[in-house]
Design an enzyme around this catalytic site. Structure first.
Site, PDB file in Angstrom:
ATOM      1  CD  GLU A 123      -2.319  -0.930   2.756  1.00  0.00           C
ATOM      2  OE1 GLU A 123      -2.901  -1.971   3.204  1.00  0.00           O
ATOM      3  OE2 GLU A 123      -2.281   0.112   3.479  1.00  0.00           O
ATOM      4  CB  CYS A 373       0.801   1.223   8.913  1.00  0.00           C
ATOM      5  SG  CYS A 373       2.001   0.094   8.900  1.00  0.00           S
TER       6      CYS A 373
HETATM    7  N1  SAH Z   1       7.845   0.305  10.821  1.00  0.00           N
HETATM    8  C1  SAH Z   1       7.848   1.626  10.832  1.00  0.00           C
HETATM    9  C2  SAH Z   1       7.300   2.619   9.706  1.00  0.00           C
HETATM   10  C3  SAH Z   1       5.801   1.957   9.322  1.00  0.00           C
HETATM   11  S1  SAH Z   1       4.458   1.925  10.419  1.00  0.00           S
HETATM   12  C4  SAH Z   1       7.410   2.129  12.379  1.00  0.00           C
HETATM   13  O1  SAH Z   1       6.811   1.243  12.918  1.00  0.00           O
HETATM   14  O2  SAH Z   1       7.947   3.093  12.496  1.00  0.00           O
HETATM   15  C5  SAH Z   1       4.045   3.867  10.364  1.00  0.00           C
HETATM   16  C6  SAH Z   1       3.274   4.241  11.664  1.00  0.00           C
HETATM   17  O3  SAH Z   1       2.110   3.668  11.535  1.00  0.00           O
HETATM   18  C7  SAH Z   1       4.222   3.718  12.970  1.00  0.00           C
HETATM   19  O4  SAH Z   1       4.184   5.002  13.779  1.00  0.00           O
HETATM   20  C8  SAH Z   1       2.793   2.989  13.519  1.00  0.00           C
HETATM   21  O5  SAH Z   1       3.000   3.017  14.969  1.00  0.00           O
HETATM   22  C9  SAH Z   1       1.755   3.554  13.000  1.00  0.00           C
HETATM   23  N2  SAH Z   1       0.535   2.768  13.064  1.00  0.00           N
HETATM   24  C10 SAH Z   1       0.617   1.336  12.909  1.00  0.00           C
HETATM   25  N3  SAH Z   1      -0.602   0.710  13.381  1.00  0.00           N
HETATM   26  C11 SAH Z   1      -1.458   1.979  13.553  1.00  0.00           C
HETATM   27  C12 SAH Z   1      -2.906   1.786  13.916  1.00  0.00           C
HETATM   28  N4  SAH Z   1      -3.519   0.816  14.222  1.00  0.00           N
HETATM   29  N5  SAH Z   1      -3.131   3.214  14.322  1.00  0.00           N
HETATM   30  C13 SAH Z   1      -2.460   4.296  14.281  1.00  0.00           C
HETATM   31  N6  SAH Z   1      -1.170   4.225  13.913  1.00  0.00           N
HETATM   32  C14 SAH Z   1      -0.583   3.014  13.628  1.00  0.00           C
HETATM   33 FE1  SF4 Z   2       6.020  -3.212  11.649  1.00  0.00          FE
HETATM   34 FE2  SF4 Z   2       5.485  -2.407  13.927  1.00  0.00          FE
HETATM   35 FE3  SF4 Z   2       5.714  -0.566  11.885  1.00  0.00          FE
HETATM   36 FE4  SF4 Z   2       3.628  -2.011  11.954  1.00  0.00          FE
HETATM   37  S1  SF4 Z   2       4.059  -0.442  13.286  1.00  0.00           S
HETATM   38  S2  SF4 Z   2       5.152  -1.848  10.020  1.00  0.00           S
HETATM   39  S3  SF4 Z   2       4.550  -4.035  12.857  1.00  0.00           S
HETATM   40  S4  SF4 Z   2       7.266  -1.923  12.987  1.00  0.00           S
END
Ligand code: SAH
Ligand code: SF4
Length: 420
Positions: A123, A373
């Site tokens: 995505e 994400c």
């Molecule tokens: N893996 C990296 C980058 C991708 S995730 C990381 O974790 O930083 C990007 C952001 O989306 C992260 O800050 C993560 O905490 C957030 N994220 C993931 N799932 C989420 C959700 N259900 N609600 C809000 N933010 C979310």
């Molecule tokens: Fe991976 Fe955690 Fe980032 Fe989701 S929030 S993409 S599981 S590192």
């Protein structure tokens, strides 16, 4: 916006995601031709020289790949057919085989699902920010660096999918080229790229750095590194590598909790690199580069949003060159959790501001199309059975209850992340 600009992309209409079948894992072999956008100009020069073709063709090819409106080699009429055909045999012009686009927020957010040659889905999210007093119009693309993710944060839809594979360099930049073509059709330009889609960019860092080099290069995409943000869940060696690169990129760290027992559960690679090591590496990044680090806190009702959490975070970041973003969690199917309600987020923010930690409350764009994400790809992976969801929820509740009692996790470091 000009209406007369020819559209070469499939029409970016708001269409339901019915065309793509669920693809929890690869369904066919990968196309072995490399994506052309993953190659640097020197490699292209070499390819042309081997065939006795003139050097100016390299510029034409690069322009077609990085600046053109076309989505296939066949459409690039600035190149003679004698060149287009062998190029097409050797390289893929675009590494996505199908795309679907969903728009929301009155068109301000466009979520794009890309199908890769082996059938995997990734995505990206294109967010439009209209001009306002004191701020120019911006168009920011959030991109994926991996199909799935090994880190396994329980509140994240990508984490729940598990790890499929690293993306190739071209698969990373082709998300950007696609968005640039969409924008160009409306006379607009992409202004920012953030690695906040699926995957942990610092666990695919070689390719991510190649992608960034391509995006920076004036002969290719020409986007200043200052307009690129990498978000990490805390891969300390990767943060150090970025620091060594110098002051260009912006670093965001997904912190979510300042206390180790809770962070072990919310960000399982904390069992490998605990929060104090992550913050020390981020602090050094800020000192060496002079760039402010952003910390992200996904706020989960009753889990990481208490006064004690705010106090621990304030203690951790006091006097740092840092900025905290508080983002209420987007609901995801497999967790028993909900996002923190606004009054509690405001209370948390007030606590941090009192300790002079710069703090902003933010909202995830496009919640109704699952823009957090990995949510959309997870939808396509098919719903887990009720029994599986129940087991996951029980595990999450048990682990977080132990964490809230202050117990460190006994679970192993996620595979693919490194030993404790
Ligand atoms: N893996 C990296 C980058 C991708 S995730 C990381 O974790 O930083 C990007 C952001 O989306 C992260 O800050 C993560 O905490 C957030 N994220 C993931 N799932 C989420 C959700 N259900 N609600 C809000 N933010 C979310
Ligand atoms: Fe991976 Fe955690 Fe980032 Fe989701 S929030 S993409 S599981 S590192």
């Amino acid at each position: 916006m000009s209406e007369s600009v020819p559209m070469t992309e499939p029409k970016p209409a708001v269409i339901p995601f019915l065309g793509l079948r669920p693809a929890p894992s690869a369904t066919r072999p990968r196309d072995e031709r490399p994506g052309i956008a993953g190659f640097d100009p020197a490699a292209l020069d070499g390819w042309l020289t081997e065939r006795g073709l003139p050097a100016y063709r390299a510029t034409q090819v690069l322009d077609a790949v990085w600046r053109g409106r076309q989505a296939t080699f066949a459409g690039v009429l600035t190149l003679p057919a004698e060149l287009r055909v062998p190029l097409d045999q050797a390289y893929r012009f675009d590494t996505a085989t199908e795309r679907e686009i969903r728009a929301t927020d009155g068109g301000l957010t466009e979520k794009v699902l890309h199908r890769l040659s082996d059938g995997l889905l990734i995505e990206s999210v294109l967010m439009h920010y209209p001009a306002r007093p004191g701020a120019r119009e911006r168009h920011t693309l959030c991109i994926s660096s991996q199909a799935g993710c090994a880190v396994g944060c329980p509140f994240c839809a990508t984490g729940e999918l598990g790890m499929e594979r690293d993306l190739e360099t071209a698969e990373i930049v082709d998300q950007v080229r696609h968005a640039a073509r969409l924008l160009a059709a409306g006379g607009k330009r992409l202004t920012n790229v953030v690695f906040m889609g699926m995957g942990e960019p610092l666990l695919n860092l070689d390719r991510v750095l190649e992608a960034i080099a391509a995006l920076n290069d004036p002969r290719r995409f020409g986007l200043g590194a200052r307009h690129i943000t990498i978000s990490t869940s805390g891969v300390v060696p990767g943060i150090r590598r970025l620091t060594a690169l110098g002051p260009q990129l912006t670093l965001a760290v997904s912190l979510h909790a300042a206390r180790n027992p809770l962070r072990d559960v919310l960000v399982p690679l904390n069992r490998r690199w605990p929060v104090e090591e992550v913050v020390a590496a981020a602090r050094e990044h800020a000192q060496v580069t002079g760039r402010r680090v952003t910390y992200e806190i996904t706020m989960i009702e009753g889990i990481n949003d208490t006064d004690a959490d705010a106090a621990a975070l304030a203690d951790l970041l006091r006097d740092d060159h840092a900025h905290v973003n508080l983002i209420p969690m987007n609901q995801v199917a497999h967790t028993p959790w909900t996002g923190t309600a606004l009054p509690a987020v405001e209370r948390f923010a007030a606590h941090l501001l009192e300790a002079r930690v710069q703090t902003t409350i933010r909202y995830n764009r496009g919640t109704e199309i699952g823009a957090a994400c990995g949510q959309l790809a997870a939808e396509h992976a098919g719903q887990p059975t009720p029994a599986v969801v129940r087991r996951r929820r029980e595990r999450i509740v048990a682990e977080s209850a132990a964490a809230l009692r202050g117990e460190r996790s006994q679970e192993p470091v996620p595979a693919g992340v490194g030993e404790r």
